[in-house]
Design an enzyme around this catalytic site. Structure first.
Site, PDB file in Angstrom:
ATOM      1  N   GLU A   1       4.808   4.792   1.667  1.00  0.00           N
ATOM      2  CA  GLU A   1       3.947   5.247   2.407  1.00  0.00           C
ATOM      3  C   GLU A   1       4.537   6.338   3.368  1.00  0.00           C
ATOM      4  O   GLU A   1       4.014   7.189   3.658  1.00  0.00           O
ATOM      5  CB  GLU A   1       3.627   4.085   3.200  1.00  0.00           C
ATOM      6  CG  GLU A   1       2.711   2.880   2.350  1.00  0.00           C
ATOM      7  CD  GLU A   1       1.960   2.141   3.318  1.00  0.00           C
ATOM      8  OE1 GLU A   1       1.075   2.513   4.142  1.00  0.00           O
ATOM      9  OE2 GLU A   1       2.203   0.937   3.002  1.00  0.00           O
TER      10      GLU A   1
ATOM     11  N   HIS B   1      16.651 -11.322 -16.635  1.00  0.00           N
ATOM     12  CA  HIS B   1      16.256 -11.917 -17.879  1.00  0.00           C
ATOM     13  C   HIS B   1      15.365 -11.015 -18.695  1.00  0.00           C
ATOM     14  O   HIS B   1      14.412 -11.498 -19.363  1.00  0.00           O
ATOM     15  CB  HIS B   1      15.475 -13.211 -17.561  1.00  0.00           C
ATOM     16  CG  HIS B   1      16.273 -14.353 -17.106  1.00  0.00           C
ATOM     17  ND1 HIS B   1      16.958 -15.300 -17.923  1.00  0.00           N
ATOM     18  CD2 HIS B   1      16.720 -14.559 -15.878  1.00  0.00           C
ATOM     19  CE1 HIS B   1      17.667 -15.998 -17.117  1.00  0.00           C
ATOM     20  NE2 HIS B   1      17.590 -15.807 -15.937  1.00  0.00           N
TER      21      HIS B   1
ATOM     22  N   LYS C   1     -10.359   4.639  -0.105  1.00  0.00           N
ATOM     23  CA  LYS C   1     -11.275   3.672   0.743  1.00  0.00           C
ATOM     24  C   LYS C   1     -12.639   4.424   0.851  1.00  0.00           C
ATOM     25  O   LYS C   1     -13.816   3.736   0.852  1.00  0.00           O
ATOM     26  CB  LYS C   1     -10.671   3.310   2.115  1.00  0.00           C
ATOM     27  CG  LYS C   1      -9.639   2.233   2.158  1.00  0.00           C
ATOM     28  CD  LYS C   1      -9.058   2.132   3.706  1.00  0.00           C
ATOM     29  CE  LYS C   1      -7.770   1.288   3.635  1.00  0.00           C
ATOM     30  NZ  LYS C   1      -7.288   0.990   4.890  1.00  0.00           N
TER      31      LYS C   1
END
Length: 327
Positions: free
Chosen positions: A213, A229, A322
């Site tokens: 950001e 893993h 948005k």
């Protein structure tokens, strides 16, 4: 943005004061069987931090919900904590509606917006100051959750030490030459991959989010032992060797096995020619220890924004997203 970061110690004290002045009337704590924290992005990070802080101390499960609907187990024995700095985060508002239908006990934290409108005077509501980017309002978003959940544990997380020593974490960055500036210069033009001890998972996430950001820079996070893993296999590749830099965040209280695992992983990275930097947490109490590496990541992301010639504060693409969703 630098000024806001230097205000963090003061803002934590103010958040403590706000929390202590807010009346908390929970249903019988003994009837609460699980806790769900709903929040997104910079607001939601406070939940991730809380989960790591309380994991080994609380006897009922805490779940982080970063979606529109709540887990099926949520009912009248659930404590639902809703965190939205703006008060208008659609996933959190949807979770509020879901939680009300299921009879959950509700705690809300916001500076404004519909969350305040729908919860103030009806549920437990913490009103926090407005005017900050959500990611920079961490003290105000975190402390009310911490204050609420302290009722469920007897452990001392070292709160007194935290408030006493927090300013000292910010002092080094007042110098023109500091580690955050040097690290940003090392990161410049590269993609940081932030690895952490399991206990510091939220710290690696915070680094990743702030670099995304503030610096407008790709960044990724992963943690030990899980990365050993799967992701470890990619270290045998020569792809992106000049483009990536690994940041390893280590917990000073790691077990002997975890420490050995990270040491061996460093040997693998070094022998294969990968660039990495390593930092270790500090502080006696769990609260300060968990928070201790956050300032370095925060300041580094601001310095990196300067090197990237971008403004740290705006998040234009999120605002555009948005608007598109709203229309």
């Amino acid at each position: 943005m630098f000024e806001i970061l230097f205000e963090f110690p003061k803002n934590f004290k103010e958040a403590k004061k706000i929390s202590e002045q807010t009346e908390i009337k929970l249903k019988s704590i003994s009837s609460i069987r699980n806790i769900v924290i709903s929040g997104m992005g910079g607001s939601g990070f406070s939940g991730d931090f809380i989960l790591s802080l309380f994991r080994d101390s609380i006897k009922i499960p805490i779940t982080i919900s970063k979606y529109y609907s709540l887990p099926e187990f949520v009912n009248d024995k659930t404590l639902l904590i809703l965190v939205s700095y703006s008060g208008n985060t659609e996933e959190v508002l949807s979770s509020l509606e879901d939680g009300i239908k299921r009879g959950a006990s509700i705690v809300a934290i916001s500076s404004d917006g519909r969350l305040e409108e729908f919860t103030k005077d009806k549920y437990i509501f913490f009103k926090i100051p407005s005017g900050y980017p959500p990611r920079m309002a961490l003290p105000f978003l975190f402390y009310p959750i911490y204050y609420t959940l302290k009722n469920f544990v007897e452990k001392d997380f070292g709160e007194e030490e935290f408030f006493d020593l927090l300013p000292s974490l910010y002092e080094p960055f007042k110098n023109k030459d500091n580690e955050a500036k040097r690290l940003a210069e090392t990161m410049y033009g590269k993609i940081p991959v932030v690895y952490s001890s399991f206990s510091l998972k939220p710290v690696a996430l915070r680094w990743k989010q702030e670099i995304n950001e503030n610096s407008k820079n790709p960044a990724y996070d992963q943690y030990f032992p899980e990365l050993n893993h799967n992701e470890t296999v990619s270290w045998d590749s020569n792809l992106f060797k000049e483009e990536l830099i690994f940041i390893i965040l280590r917990d000073q209280y790691d077990s002997e096995r975890m420490s050995k695992r990270i040491d061996v992983s460093k040997e693998f990275l070094k022998s294969r020619g990968w660039k990495f930097k390593e930092y270790r947490s500090s502080g006696r109490g769990k609260l300060l220890n968990l928070f201790s590496l956050i300032p370095l990541g925060d300041f580094t992301s601001i310095y990196l924004s300067l090197l990237n010639s971008v403004e740290a504060k705006p998040v234009k693409i999120i605002e555009e997203l948005k608007k598109r969703l709203k229309s």
